[in-house]
Enzyme design. Structure first.
Site, PDB file in Angstrom:
ATOM      1  N   GLY A  87       0.831  -1.201   0.000  1.00  0.00           N
ATOM      2  CA  GLY A  87       0.000   0.000   0.000  1.00  0.00           C
ATOM      3  C   GLY A  87       0.862   1.246   0.000  1.00  0.00           C
ATOM      4  O   GLY A  87       0.503   2.272   0.585  1.00  0.00           O
ATOM      5  N   MET A  91      -1.995   7.138   1.609  1.00  0.00           N
ATOM      6  CA  MET A  91      -1.747   8.286   2.486  1.00  0.00           C
ATOM      7  C   MET A  91      -0.919   7.921   3.714  1.00  0.00           C
ATOM      8  O   MET A  91      -0.060   8.684   4.144  1.00  0.00           O
ATOM      9  CB  MET A  91      -3.076   8.905   2.919  1.00  0.00           C
ATOM     10  N   SER A  93       1.316   5.541   3.981  1.00  0.00           N
ATOM     11  CA  SER A  93       2.700   5.370   3.528  1.00  0.00           C
ATOM     12  C   SER A  93       3.348   6.694   3.184  1.00  0.00           C
ATOM     13  O   SER A  93       4.556   6.875   3.371  1.00  0.00           O
ATOM     14  CB  SER A  93       2.741   4.443   2.313  1.00  0.00           C
ATOM     15  N   ARG A 168     -13.563  -0.538   3.074  1.00  0.00           N
ATOM     16  CA  ARG A 168     -14.936  -1.032   3.133  1.00  0.00           C
ATOM     17  C   ARG A 168     -15.852  -0.085   2.376  1.00  0.00           C
ATOM     18  O   ARG A 168     -15.924   1.109   2.668  1.00  0.00           O
ATOM     19  CB  ARG A 168     -15.381  -1.139   4.587  1.00  0.00           C
ATOM     20  N   ASN A 181     -10.220  -8.939   1.867  1.00  0.00           N
ATOM     21  CA  ASN A 181      -8.881  -8.605   2.339  1.00  0.00           C
ATOM     22  C   ASN A 181      -8.117  -9.837   2.794  1.00  0.00           C
ATOM     23  O   ASN A 181      -6.890  -9.891   2.695  1.00  0.00           O
ATOM     24  CB  ASN A 181      -8.954  -7.573   3.463  1.00  0.00           C
ATOM     25  N   GLN A 188      -0.062 -12.612   0.386  1.00  0.00           N
ATOM     26  CA  GLN A 188       1.158 -11.985   0.890  1.00  0.00           C
ATOM     27  C   GLN A 188       1.863 -12.869   1.906  1.00  0.00           C
ATOM     28  O   GLN A 188       3.089 -12.889   1.979  1.00  0.00           O
ATOM     29  CB  GLN A 188       0.832 -10.609   1.476  1.00  0.00           C
ATOM     30  N   ASN A 207      -6.972  -3.304   7.600  1.00  0.00           N
ATOM     31  CA  ASN A 207      -8.058  -3.833   8.436  1.00  0.00           C
ATOM     32  C   ASN A 207      -8.929  -4.855   7.711  1.00  0.00           C
ATOM     33  O   ASN A 207      -9.013  -4.827   6.488  1.00  0.00           O
ATOM     34  CB  ASN A 207      -8.924  -2.667   8.920  1.00  0.00           C
ATOM     35  N   ASP A 235      -4.512   2.849  18.866  1.00  0.00           N
ATOM     36  CA  ASP A 235      -5.485   2.778  19.953  1.00  0.00           C
ATOM     37  C   ASP A 235      -4.815   3.084  21.294  1.00  0.00           C
ATOM     38  O   ASP A 235      -5.371   3.801  22.132  1.00  0.00           O
ATOM     39  CB  ASP A 235      -6.129   1.394  19.995  1.00  0.00           C
ATOM     40  N   ARG A 238      -4.074   6.812  21.470  1.00  0.00           N
ATOM     41  CA  ARG A 238      -5.296   7.570  21.725  1.00  0.00           C
ATOM     42  C   ARG A 238      -5.747   7.424  23.175  1.00  0.00           C
ATOM     43  O   ARG A 238      -6.219   8.391  23.790  1.00  0.00           O
ATOM     44  CB  ARG A 238      -6.404   7.090  20.781  1.00  0.00           C
ATOM     45  N   HIS A 263      -8.893  -4.914  17.087  1.00  0.00           N
ATOM     46  CA  HIS A 263      -8.921  -3.514  16.653  1.00  0.00           C
ATOM     47  C   HIS A 263     -10.315  -3.236  16.094  1.00  0.00           C
ATOM     48  O   HIS A 263     -10.542  -3.192  14.896  1.00  0.00           O
ATOM     49  CB  HIS A 263      -7.835  -3.272  15.596  1.00  0.00           C
TER      50      HIS A 263
END
Length: 424
Positions: A87, A91, A93, A168, A181, A188, A207, A235, A238, A263
């Site tokens: 990815g 954004m 990355s 999603r 996913n 991978q 996710n 998390d 935060r 998560h």
């Protein structure tokens, strides 16, 4: 291949010594959408060694070539490590890659090679990312490769940061997202198993990250299951922020913060074991109703609130949390403290079901490995909430059984949407 010299004025670069010169050159490289930034091997350069960059396919942008030797400083650098990021045109990355290249993550004496994985749709954007990294002249960044085949991009990598995942869409059920996913992370995992260093450390960000990490590790049997992590550090950050704001202290006064479980909205920010200025949180914050209700909700809804305020998802703070998560593994944990990361539950001391990827408290000696913290208190309130997150992850595991080699998938996730706001 031949090097096409461009008649451009000579200039100097911060990563060369005062007597070195930089000239512009371009080189066409035809290898499955790969772009390379090639610098001389450390400790083995000759006085006339060169640095070259090659541009894939039809690109012909001018890039740098170094003459003369390395700076004396580079002679004390560590052995180069290979870091893969999927990815890489996204954004998150965009914030993360420059932190990696600057030395902020692995240290000022650790040269790195970045291996960037994207899709056919993002290949031009990856070219732009590589150009920006080159133009930033990071001394520690010795090589940049981009590609769309994980079997090539993951070759010999020692760290893999797996960010890329399908977002999603409207009306998409969580079970559908797990399947879509999950297929990405199964592929991978197989590529890591085939091509990566046998002791590669894997951090899954895309996710639903806990179950994606489980799928990935199940498809990589040659890599220790302990080496796979699901990112729950945002998390944790935060939660520390909310406790600090409530207590009126700075963030670094909050320690021993654990995020238990998935998560998702079933995550458990643990105020029972957390400390503020070395004291139990419940002794500093006496509003226990807020701790049991408002605190958890404020952590869960932080991402959604950010989108309401700013109109964007939390890409920058996610990148910071990735940096924090990796640094927690490559830096010794301060005495008495710990950090949160989603890891494999086999052998855990908390009575949590084995065979899951579950966020738990960990400590590290700074060698990339970790151990689970044993000296934590779990009361009835905390255990009930941990059990709820555990049940959700068991349900997710049943939903992806076809991707983990454990039989026929059966989805019973229930009607409640537990995706975190802002991550839909």
């Amino acid at each position: 291949m031949a090097m096409a010299e461009l008649s451009t004025p000579k200039t100097t670069s911060p990563f060369l010594n005062s007597s070195s010169r930089l000239r512009l050159s371009s080189k066409l490289h035809l290898s499955n959408h790969f772009r390379h930034l090639l610098l001389p091997p450390l400790h083995t350069t000759t006085p006339n060694s060169k640095i070259s960059c090659s541009v894939s396919q039809n690109s012909q942008a001018p890039v740098a070539v170094q003459e003369n030797g390395l700076e004396e400083e580079t002679r004390s650098w560590k052995k180069l490590i290979n870091i893969a990021v999927s990815g890489a045109a996204g954004m998150i990355s965009n914030h993360l890659l420059f932190k990696l290249a600057s030395g902020e993550v692995f240290g000022p004496d650790q040269p790195i090679a970045l291996k960037l994985l994207g899709s056919e749709r993002s290949i031009q954007a990856l070219e732009g990312v590589a150009m920006e990294l080159e133009d930033s002249l990071f001394p520690l960044l010795r090589e940049v490769d981009i590609g769309t085949d994980p079997n090539e991009v993951f070759q010999d990598v020692e760290w893999a940061i797996l960010i890329g995942a399908k977002p999603r869409g409207p009306g998409m059920e969580r079970a559908d997202l797990l399947d879509i996913n999950g297929q990405i992370f199964a592929e991978q995992g197989k590529a890591l198993n085939k091509a990566a260093s046998p002791n590669v450390k894997v951090l899954v960000v895309g996710n639903p990250c806990n179950t994606n990490a489980l799928i990935c590790l199940k498809n990589a049997p040659n890599i220790p299951a302990k080496n796979f992590h699901a990112l729950t550090r945002l998390d944790e950050n935060r939660a520390k922020c909310q406790l600090a704001l409530k207590a009126g202290v700075f963030y670094d006064k909050v320690s021993n913060m654990t995020i238990w479980g998935n998560h998702s909205t079933t995550q458990v920010p643990d105020f029972l074991n957390a400390r503020i200025n070395g004291l139990p949180v419940k002794e500093v914050i006496t509003d226990h109703k807020w701790l049991e209700e408002g605190f958890t909700e404020s952590v869960q809804k932080r991402g959604g609130l950010l989108i309401q305020k700013w109109g964007r998802s939390s890409a920058a703070s996610t990148a910071v949390s990735i940096v924090d998560a990796i640094k927690s593994l490559v830096t010794p944990t301060p005495e008495g403290d710990w950090f949160s990361t989603g890891v494999y539950t086999d052998g855990n001391p908390y009575g949590i079901e084995e065979g899951l990827v579950f966020s738990m408290p960990c400590r590290s000696k700074g060698d990339g490995d970790y151990e689970l913290v044993k000296d934590v208190e779990i009361d009835d309130y905390l255990r009930q909430r941990i059990a709820k997150s555990e049940a959700e992850l068991l349900a997710e595991k049943r939903c992806v059984a076809h991707l983990t080699g454990e039989g026929i998938a059966y989805c019973d996730l229930g009607p409640v949407d537990t995706m975190l706001p802002g991550e839909v």
